[in-house]
Design a protein around this motif. Sequence first.
Motif, short mmCIF file in Angstrom:
data_model
loop_
_atom_site.label_atom_id
_atom_site.label_comp_id
_atom_site.label_asym_id
_atom_site.label_seq_id
_atom_site.Cartn_x
_atom_site.Cartn_y
_atom_site.Cartn_z
N UNK A 1 44.78 34.57 48.51
CA UNK A 1 45.19 34.35 47.13
C UNK A 1 43.93 34.48 46.28
N UNK A 2 43.96 35.40 45.31
CA UNK A 2 42.77 35.68 44.51
C UNK A 2 42.89 35.08 43.11
N UNK A 3 41.79 34.58 42.57
CA UNK A 3 41.83 34.09 41.19
C UNK A 3 41.91 35.25 40.21
N UNK A 4 42.53 35.01 39.05
CA UNK A 4 42.65 36.05 38.04
C UNK A 4 43.94 35.91 37.27
N UNK A 5 44.07 36.66 36.21
CA UNK A 5 45.28 36.65 35.40
C UNK A 5 46.13 37.86 35.78
N UNK A 6 47.24 37.60 36.47
CA UNK A 6 48.07 38.69 36.97
C UNK A 6 49.47 38.59 36.40
N UNK A 7 50.04 39.73 36.08
CA UNK A 7 51.38 39.76 35.51
C UNK A 7 52.47 39.91 36.57
N UNK A 8 52.07 40.16 37.81
CA UNK A 8 53.08 40.39 38.84
C UNK A 8 53.71 39.08 39.30
N UNK B 1 39.04 24.68 50.77
CA UNK B 1 40.07 24.58 49.74
C UNK B 1 39.93 23.25 49.01
N UNK B 2 39.70 23.34 47.69
CA UNK B 2 39.72 22.16 46.83
C UNK B 2 40.73 22.42 45.72
N UNK B 3 40.71 21.56 44.69
CA UNK B 3 41.71 21.69 43.64
C UNK B 3 41.56 22.96 42.82
N UNK B 4 40.42 23.63 42.90
CA UNK B 4 40.21 24.85 42.13
C UNK B 4 40.36 26.12 42.96
N UNK B 5 40.67 25.96 44.23
CA UNK B 5 40.78 27.14 45.10
C UNK B 5 42.14 27.23 45.78
N UNK B 6 43.19 26.82 45.07
CA UNK B 6 44.54 27.10 45.52
C UNK B 6 45.09 26.25 46.64
N UNK B 7 45.07 24.91 46.52
CA UNK B 7 45.61 24.09 47.61
C UNK B 7 47.12 24.26 47.75
N UNK C 1 38.66 29.36 40.90
CA UNK C 1 37.21 29.46 41.08
C UNK C 1 36.82 30.44 42.18
N UNK C 2 37.57 30.47 43.25
CA UNK C 2 37.25 31.32 44.40
C UNK C 2 38.53 31.63 45.16
N UNK C 3 38.57 32.72 45.92
CA UNK C 3 39.80 33.06 46.65
C UNK C 3 40.05 32.11 47.82
#
Length: 338
Positions: free
Chosen positions: A174-181, A207-213, A290-292
């Motif tokens: 799972x990558x950080x970013x703004x995605x429309x899909x 994995x923390x709260x900023x990396x997609x738990x 923050x990170x993938x």
Amino acid sequence: MQTEDFGKIDARTAMMFLRSMSEVGHQFINSLSDDQRRVWANVLAEAVNQQIPSDPVGQTAQDAAHQLEEDGIYNLGAGLPADQLEELREYLLECPVYNTHVYESFNAAVRRSDHVPRTIGLGAEAFRFGAYAFPTLMMAPHLLDFLLQPRILDAATAFLGAAPTLYSVNIWWSFPGQYADIKYGQHFHRDWDHGKVCTAFMYLTDVDMETGPHTYLAGSNNFRRTKEVLEGNRWHMTAERLQTNDFCGAEPDEFYLEVWKDHVRHLTGPAGSSFMTDTFGFHRGEEPVRAPRLALWARFSLFGAPPLHEKIPRSRLGDAYPTDERRRYALRGLVEPD
């Protein structure tokens, strides 16, 4: 566990499945009431036990099953030793991924991916997700060491009531970013397949709260606890309706976070952290900022329904293919006998 032709076992279990569905009078799994779901799961477990008597499990596995029934979450601790985890991660970093959360290579009609292989650091991060092809991940070092360890098989056996079958394995970024899909699993949902399922997860990155738990609504798998939580909710949602449908409103995640506000569990931890959940309970993957995040799931059920991908021949696994009947049985939904 007795040796037998796994194909015949699946055929007989499938017949029991069809009979049980006709007895409760429903065509689809997600139309079963709580009582019907329990009856159906018990019928299937009995059918499996008649064909493949399950190995006895200890008190730890029984406690895990009880926790899965009540809360829907069981902490497994470290999934692999640090050196094996590092070998697995290094292998994956060299392999291509596809821009979806589950890569269905044989189903071109499902437009979840453009089917273009990309590597980490060379274009993969331009999309919301990156999933590995099934043969690639099944060849990963130490993957089976994690999937088939006795404590996981024991917990799955105790929870399901019979010898478990792996029917879905996935490793995805799972990558950080703004995605429309489409977000896919990044909104609250149930896993409807198979009726009764437990899923083992392992994080391959910190994995923390900023990396997609992984976020789970504790007790949302449990009908009794769901009725208690929903009492007096402003959406007038009932446990009976949620048993057979996801909530479909303008802001569905707002509903879940408000109603289950005291039961939201964000599962964080260092790389190697692992846990099991009853994925009939509501859950989602948070969007990393923050990170993938790199994670693995392994879904256990009572029969080997066709997976989202072709089975791999057992010869591809070489010496990694297990020698004992219990673990071979668990793999029969993913591995084709030669």
